[in-house]
Write a protein that holds these residues in place. Structure first.
Motif: not given
Length: 83
Positions: A7-8, A26, A54, A65, A69-70, A72-73
């Protein structure tokens, strides 16, 4: 093997730097252990939505954003590689 939860987290240390910004990190959580990974994204408090976790009210909010999220992926891909 359990799944790591990501999670951020914004302003974990509750301090601002000289420019009035703070770091977005993160949080990786597994088996009651947390580690925090640096994203190199610094934002002002009015540019962060705590409810949605976000970036808002920023000229590049969509790009930031997507970048967060990239990341985290990317971390999830590394985790899947170890499975």
């Amino acid at each position: 093997m359990d799944k790591i939860r990501y999670r951020l987290v914004y302003n974990r240390q509750n301090t601002l730097n000289r420019q009035g910004t703070t770091l977005v990190q993160v949080e990786a959580y597994l088996n009651q252990r947390k580690i925090y990974l640096k994203t190199n994204v610094y934002l002002k408090p009015e540019c962060w939505s705590r409810e949605g976790a976000q970036v808002i009210n920023h000229p590049q909010s969509n790009e930031l954003n997507a970048m967060l999220y990239e990341y985290i992926l990317y971390l999830q891909g590394i985790e899947l590689g170890y499975w």
